[in-house]
Write an enzyme that holds these catalytic residues in place. Structure first.
Site, PDB file in Angstrom:
ATOM      1  N   ILE A 194       0.823  -1.223   0.000  1.00 29.30           N
ATOM      2  CA  ILE A 194       0.000   0.000   0.000  1.00 29.30           C
ATOM      3  C   ILE A 194       0.851   1.265   0.000  1.00 29.30           C
ATOM      4  CG2 ILE A 194      -1.992  -1.066   1.097  1.00 29.30           C
ATOM      5  CD1 ILE A 194      -1.062   0.055   3.772  1.00 29.30           C
ATOM      6  N   GLY A 195       2.170   1.112   0.070  1.00 22.47           N
ATOM      7  CA  GLY A 195       3.023   2.291   0.063  1.00 22.47           C
ATOM      8  C   GLY A 195       4.471   1.923   0.276  1.00 22.47           C
ATOM      9  N   ALA A 196       5.298   2.958   0.314  1.00 22.54           N
ATOM     10  CA  ALA A 196       6.728   2.763   0.537  1.00 22.54           C
ATOM     11  C   ALA A 196       7.176   3.654   1.679  1.00 22.54           C
ATOM     12  CB  ALA A 196       7.512   3.077  -0.732  1.00 22.54           C
ATOM     13  N   GLY A 197       7.904   3.062   2.615  1.00 17.64           N
ATOM     14  CA  GLY A 197       8.452   3.829   3.718  1.00 17.64           C
ATOM     15  C   GLY A 197       9.918   4.103   3.486  1.00 17.64           C
ATOM     16  N   GLU A 198      10.544   4.731   4.476  1.00 21.72           N
ATOM     17  CA  GLU A 198      11.961   5.045   4.343  1.00 21.72           C
ATOM     18  C   GLU A 198      12.814   3.788   4.310  1.00 21.72           C
ATOM     19  OE1 GLU A 198      15.425   7.600   6.686  1.00 21.72           O
ATOM     20  OE2 GLU A 198      13.402   7.487   7.497  1.00 21.72           O
ATOM     21  N   GLY A 200      11.572   0.494   3.673  1.00 18.36           N
ATOM     22  CA  GLY A 200      11.076  -0.601   2.850  1.00 18.36           C
ATOM     23  C   GLY A 200       9.600  -0.422   2.541  1.00 18.36           C
ATOM     24  N   VAL A 202       5.454  -0.798   2.697  1.00 17.27           N
ATOM     25  CA  VAL A 202       4.382  -0.832   3.687  1.00 17.27           C
ATOM     26  C   VAL A 202       3.243  -1.628   3.074  1.00 17.27           C
ATOM     27  CG1 VAL A 202       2.794   0.491   5.107  1.00 17.27           C
ATOM     28  CG2 VAL A 202       5.070   1.417   4.591  1.00 17.27           C
ATOM     29  N   LYS A 220       5.003  -2.686   8.242  1.00 13.20           N
ATOM     30  CA  LYS A 220       6.185  -2.006   7.724  1.00 13.20           C
ATOM     31  C   LYS A 220       7.311  -3.030   7.659  1.00 13.20           C
ATOM     32  CE  LYS A 220       5.183   2.597   9.602  1.00 13.20           C
ATOM     33  NZ  LYS A 220       5.750   3.748  10.363  1.00 13.20           N
ATOM     34  N   ASP A 313       7.607  16.219  14.563  1.00 20.21           N
ATOM     35  CA  ASP A 313       7.204  16.215  13.149  1.00 20.21           C
ATOM     36  C   ASP A 313       5.695  16.034  13.033  1.00 20.21           C
ATOM     37  OD1 ASP A 313       7.338  16.315  10.415  1.00 20.21           O
ATOM     38  OD2 ASP A 313       8.101  14.280  10.156  1.00 20.21           O
TER      39      ASP A 313
END
Length: 551
Positions: A194-198, A200, A202, A220, A313
């Site tokens: 469903i996505g990309a994290g810093e 690897g 997600v 993650k 953040d």
């Protein structure tokens, strides 16, 4: 207030402290809290431990390092102020004294354990009942220290939970095991990316727990080929998240560290990040629904603030939304990709800073605190009320910094109640001590929710928060249409305004959204920016007229 905090002895990894019991009749001391940090580090990153008797042994320290200690008491009436700060240093690795003291400590501990009953019986006949109680409580505390403290860090007593920085552990893996549950990877079913994290990908998937219903989770993963530092940084987020338990904080289900890929498993939030969700549902929600989202975020931040955790953040991109529109604070990593836009982060010594969301003192001096989180929360409010618009639009980072320094603040988004914009302005006070805390903000938002019909007439209620900011008058006054449009980066529409007969600031202040569309502003984002600035300009002109000025 307690007396002097005295060092009884020190070794290369430990310091023993004691102090006199305070005289606080009729209030009994519930426990003591000792706050400590390395002298050369900021106080914002500290550890703390608790004890019920006037002495403590703090372990897990670095050799030959000076630490700063302060102490406060807790009674039924609450916490006292912290004592003055005391500086004590651990010994070096080669210190004979440290070795001798360690041996003495072992001997004393063995003696106390072996002759506890004999000592109590003897003391019963020799000293008063009060002294007898003191000895028993001290021994009870020692037992609790063995069971409630690990690596020098408190596992907090019920109702007195304090954040523990994983970086204070000599072995980061111990922090992960202490705060995060290890999950058997066979219980996890990964369904789709469903996505990309810093670090690897997600993914979404399902978690099966024996005796419980299978639940949806987000996973993650740490990509292959990582170095140990990347693995440590990746799992650090789990060490932090595992300490939190609040309906508006993303919930950690557990980690997978004993097989590959290494994974962090959290609850699944169906609607994804708040900024994207709002952009995809532009104008779909009532003001009360938006205020409800803001209230949830504020509640989560109040919880973090109470625990002593500074987020650093806070932004709509780091808020997740579930199917019931419940917003939960997330992203507790050490280092993070702030945005795809390389302009989004301002790099200083110590890492990247998301300029558009960060308080001036944090940008200039890296002074992060709950007050800087309050500034960021004001920006999140603006993002929510503008349905995910980019703060400060196309302004460069340097322009944002200079504009803030000159007193510029974001105008109210189109359709934003004045009361909410006033709360934003409070969050954006230059002096951090004048910003509202999250307790005040939750209370204020609750008041708005209980009185939905008065959302547009609650400006005076903001006075219940700390000193009112210099309201509209803090905005720079403009001389001409051109100056005004330049200030909001919309100078391309100057001729259109003049051609349509809007040649003075007074005439602009009376424009409607239909007027803005009629003169040729067709882009939704541009319409919002202009209308928001018109609302601010209208209030500004009224303010000046009330003072007797004429524009």
């Amino acid at each position: 207030m307690v007396g002097m905090l005295k060092k009884d002895w020190a070794s290369q990894n430990s310091i023993a402290l004691s102090w006199l019991e305070p005289n606080l009749p009729p209030l009994a001391v519930v426990d003591y809290e000792i706050k400590y940090y390395e002298k050369e580090h900021e106080e914002l990153s500290y550890s703390s431990t608790r004890t019920k008797v006037p002495s403590v042994i703090i372990t897990g320290l670095k050799p030959s390092t000076c630490y700063v200690f302060s102490l406060r008491t807790r009674t039924s009436a609450g916490h006292s102020a912290y004592s003055p700060k005391y500086e004590y240093e651990t010994t070096d690795d080669t210190s004979d004294m440290a070795s001798d003291q360690g041996q003495v400590l072992v001997i004393v501990t063995a003696a106390v354990g072996g002759f506890t009953l004999l000592i109590i019986l003897t003391l019963f006949f020799l000293i008063t009942g009060r002294c007898q109680w003191y000895i028993k409580s001290k021994m009870s505390s020692e037992d609790k220290r063995r069971t409630n403290y690990q690596n020098g860090h408190a596992i907090p007593y019920p109702g007195v939970k304090t954040y523990v920085d994983p970086d204070t552990y000599e072995d980061p893996a111990q922090a992960v095991h202490e705060f995060a549950k290890e999950i058997d990877p066979t219980r996890i079913r990964i369904e789709r990316v469903i996505g990309a994290g810093e670090f690897g990908e997600v993914c979404s998937g399902r978690l099966r727990t024996p005796g419980k219903k299978e639940i949806a989770v987000a996973i993650k993963t740490l990509k292959g080929g990582y170095v140990e530092r990347q693995r440590r940084d990746f799992l650090r987020e789990a060490s932090i998240m595992g300490q939190f338990d609040h309906p508006n904080i993303i919930r950690l289900e557990g980690v997978v560290t004993k097989s590959r890929p290494v994974m962090i498993v959290v609850e699944y939030m169906e609607n994804g990040s708040l900024d994207s969700f709002l952009r995809n549902h532009d104008g779909h929600f009532t003001v009360i629904q938006l205020v409800g989202m803001l209230r949830g975020i504020a509640s989560g931040m109040k919880y973090l603030s109470d625990m002593g955790y500074v987020h650093r953040d806070l932004a709509a991109r780091n808020i997740l939304v579930n199917s019931n529109l419940v917003c939960k604070v997330s992203d507790f990593g050490l280092s993070r990709v702030l945005e795809d836009d390389p302009e989004a982060a301002y790099t200083t010594t110590g890492g990247k800073i998301p300029i558009r969301w960060t308080a001036p003192e944090a940008i200039a001096y890296r002074k992060f605190s709950s007050a800087s989180d309050a500034w960021s929360y004001g920006i999140v409010m603006w993002e929510v009320m503008s349905y995910g618009e980019r703060p400060y639009w196309e302004m460069s980072n340097q322009d944002v910094i200079l504009s803030i320094e000159e007193g510029y603040r974001l105008p109210a988004p189109m359709g934003c109640p004045v009361a909410l914009h006033q709360l934003m302005l409070h969050c954006w006070q230059k002096e951090r001590s004048q910003r509202p805390n999250f307790i005040d903000m939750v209370s204020f938002l609750d008041k708005l929710i209980r009185n939905p019909s008065s959302l547009l007439a609650l400006v005076e209620d903001i006075q219940c928060l700390p000193e009112s900011p210099g309201e509209v008058g803090e905005y720079p006054m403009f001389i001409s249409i051109g100056d005004w449009l330049d200030s909001i980066k919309m100078s391309q529409y100057k001729n259109s305004f003049v051609a349509a007969g809007f040649s003075t600031l007074d005439s602009v202040a009376h424009m409607t959204i239909e007027d803005v569309r009629r003169i040729g502003v067709v882009l939704i984002g541009h319409q919002r920016r202009i209308v928001s600035s018109i609302q601010t300009l209208r209030l500004q002109l009224l303010h000046e007229q009330e003072k007797g000025f004429h524009v």
